[in-house]
Structures are given as C-alpha cells and as structure tokens.
Design a protein around this motif. Structure first.
Motif, PDB file in Angstrom:
ATOM      1  N   PHE A  32       0.824  -1.203   0.000  1.00 30.87           N
ATOM      2  CA  PHE A  32       0.000   0.000   0.000  1.00 30.87           C
ATOM      3  C   PHE A  32       0.862   1.259   0.000  1.00 30.87           C
ATOM      4  N   HIS A  33       0.438   2.220  -0.831  1.00 26.58           N
ATOM      5  CA  HIS A  33       0.981   3.570  -0.722  1.00 26.58           C
ATOM      6  C   HIS A  33       0.391   4.191   0.542  1.00 26.58           C
ATOM      7  N   MET A  34       1.176   5.033   1.206  1.00 25.21           N
ATOM      8  CA  MET A  34       0.719   5.644   2.442  1.00 25.21           C
ATOM      9  C   MET A  34       0.732   7.160   2.321  1.00 25.21           C
ATOM     10  N   ASN A  35      -0.296   7.772   2.881  1.00 30.39           N
ATOM     11  CA  ASN A  35      -0.451   9.227   2.824  1.00 30.39           C
ATOM     12  C   ASN A  35      -0.760   9.778   4.208  1.00 30.39           C
ATOM     13  N   TRP A  36      -0.360  11.025   4.395  1.00 30.35           N
ATOM     14  CA  TRP A  36      -0.855  11.819   5.516  1.00 30.35           C
ATOM     15  C   TRP A  36      -1.661  12.974   4.918  1.00 30.35           C
ATOM     16  N   TYR A  37      -2.884  13.107   5.380  1.00 27.48           N
ATOM     17  CA  TYR A  37      -3.756  14.208   5.007  1.00 27.48           C
ATOM     18  C   TYR A  37      -4.010  15.057   6.254  1.00 27.48           C
ATOM     19  N   ARG A  38      -4.497  16.255   6.022  1.00 25.98           N
ATOM     20  CA  ARG A  38      -4.951  17.093   7.141  1.00 25.98           C
ATOM     21  C   ARG A  38      -6.175  17.888   6.716  1.00 25.98           C
ATOM     22  N   SER A  53       4.460   2.525  -2.082  1.00 29.45           N
ATOM     23  CA  SER A  53       4.487   1.186  -1.497  1.00 29.45           C
ATOM     24  C   SER A  53       5.872   0.564  -1.590  1.00 29.45           C
ATOM     25  N   GLY A  54       6.015  -0.586  -0.967  1.00 34.36           N
ATOM     26  CA  GLY A  54       7.299  -1.266  -1.005  1.00 34.36           C
ATOM     27  C   GLY A  54       8.358  -0.482  -0.256  1.00 34.36           C
ATOM     28  N   ALA A  55       9.455  -0.241  -0.921  1.00 40.26           N
ATOM     29  CA  ALA A  55      10.577   0.447  -0.291  1.00 40.26           C
ATOM     30  C   ALA A  55      10.367   1.938  -0.125  1.00 40.26           C
ATOM     31  N   GLY A  56       9.269   2.446  -0.618  1.00 39.69           N
ATOM     32  CA  GLY A  56       9.001   3.874  -0.442  1.00 39.69           C
ATOM     33  C   GLY A  56       9.913   4.758  -1.274  1.00 39.69           C
ATOM     34  N   GLY A  57      10.163   4.337  -2.496  1.00 37.31           N
ATOM     35  CA  GLY A  57      11.111   5.065  -3.311  1.00 37.31           C
ATOM     36  C   GLY A  57      10.626   6.401  -3.831  1.00 37.31           C
ATOM     37  N   THR A  58       9.320   6.628  -3.773  1.00 39.57           N
ATOM     38  CA  THR A  58       8.774   7.906  -4.221  1.00 39.57           C
ATOM     39  C   THR A  58       8.107   8.601  -3.051  1.00 39.57           C
ATOM     40  N   ARG A  73       8.462   5.136   6.332  1.00 38.41           N
ATOM     41  CA  ARG A  73       7.678   3.931   6.604  1.00 38.41           C
ATOM     42  C   ARG A  73       8.598   2.814   7.056  1.00 38.41           C
ATOM     43  N   ASP A  74       8.038   1.924   7.870  1.00 37.77           N
ATOM     44  CA  ASP A  74       8.744   0.731   8.338  1.00 37.77           C
ATOM     45  C   ASP A  74       7.845  -0.459   8.048  1.00 37.77           C
ATOM     46  N   ASN A  75       8.185  -1.191   6.996  1.00 43.24           N
ATOM     47  CA  ASN A  75       7.330  -2.315   6.575  1.00 43.24           C
ATOM     48  C   ASN A  75       7.428  -3.501   7.535  1.00 43.24           C
ATOM     49  N   ASP A  76       8.463  -3.559   8.330  1.00 48.30           N
ATOM     50  CA  ASP A  76       8.563  -4.632   9.319  1.00 48.30           C
ATOM     51  C   ASP A  76       7.631  -4.381  10.497  1.00 48.30           C
ATOM     52  N   LYS A  77       7.461  -3.108  10.839  1.00 48.80           N
ATOM     53  CA  LYS A  77       6.600  -2.744  11.977  1.00 48.80           C
ATOM     54  C   LYS A  77       5.217  -2.283  11.538  1.00 48.80           C
ATOM     55  N   ASN A  78       5.002  -2.220  10.220  1.00 45.91           N
ATOM     56  CA  ASN A  78       3.705  -1.773   9.681  1.00 45.91           C
ATOM     57  C   ASN A  78       3.329  -0.388  10.201  1.00 45.91           C
ATOM     58  N   THR A  79       4.290   0.512  10.115  1.00 48.41           N
ATOM     59  CA  THR A  79       4.043   1.871  10.570  1.00 48.41           C
ATOM     60  C   THR A  79       4.499   2.891   9.531  1.00 48.41           C
ATOM     61  N   VAL A  80       3.835   4.023   9.549  1.00 48.74           N
ATOM     62  CA  VAL A  80       4.251   5.173   8.754  1.00 48.74           C
ATOM     63  C   VAL A  80       4.286   6.362   9.704  1.00 48.74           C
ATOM     64  N   SER A  81       5.291   7.201   9.526  1.00 48.25           N
ATOM     65  CA  SER A  81       5.476   8.333  10.425  1.00 48.25           C
ATOM     66  C   SER A  81       5.580   9.638   9.651  1.00 48.25           C
TER      67      SER A  81
END
Length: 119
Positions: A32-38, A53-58, A73-81
């Motif tokens: 999954f691609h991850m986003n922060w909105y406000r 998604s993946g390594a977060g290259g973009t 993002r940390d795909n091992d911990k399933n977190t995005v900061s």
C-alpha cells in the motif's frame, strides 16, 4: 479487520516539532501507498505527504511542508510516520493516515488526530 491508528498529536508552540505515527493492521502494509492528510477547521482535506508502497522510493510533499516535514515507513513494523519540524500555526488541523492499494481500489483511513500549533 483493517485498522489505521494515529498517535503523537497534541499541542505544540510555533517553531516546535511533533512526530505523528500510524500503526496499520489487517492488510499487507508493504503493498500500500501511504499518505498523511490534514483538514483544518472550515477547509477541505489536503494531502500533506505521500510515500509509495514497497521500499518507499517515491515521496512527495505539499509545498508548505517541503523542507520541514519528513514521511517515512517501516514495513517490518507496519508503521508510517510524519516528522514535523518548525511548525507554524497554519499547520493546526486534524491529521489522517491513509492507505491506498498499489493494485486495486482498497482505500483505508484512520480516525484522525488533532495537531494544534499555538503559543
């Protein structure tokens, strides 16, 4: 079931920093691609930061966040900061974590967390 749980919000003085985190569960996070909105009071929802998604290259940021915010993002911990530095009062908003599938229509949202920048 799918969950996105934000943490780390709160009240900070102008010029200060906050680190938002989003813990994901119930789906294959790395796909999954991850986003922060406000969403500020009386305004529409705005995407602040994106990491692919993946390594977060973009990675992309809204212009007002460039140079001050960092998404990771940390795909091992399933977190995005989202590290937010040099915060300004106009950053005051409810911040949402969002996950969009690399393939397919899946689109998930967290419940949102308040960030208030005020003296």
């Amino acid at each position: 079931q799918v969950q996105l749980v934000e943490s780390g919000g709160g009240l900070v003085q102008p010029g200060g920093s906050l680190r938002l985190s989003c813990a994901a569960s119930g789906f294959t996070f790395s796909r999954f691609h991850m986003n922060w909105y406000r969403q500020a009071p009386g305004k529409g929802r705005e995407r602040v930061a994106y990491i692919s998604s993946g390594a977060g290259g973009t990675i992309t940021y809204v212009d007002s966040a460039k140079g001050r915010f960092t998404i990771s993002r940390d795909n091992d911990k399933n977190t995005v900061s989202l590290q937010m530095n040099s915060l300004k009062p106009e950053a005051t908003a409810v911040y949402y974590c969002n996950a969009t599938a690399r393939i397919g229509p899946a689109d998930y949202w967290g419940q949102g967390i308040q960030v208030t920048v005020s003296a």
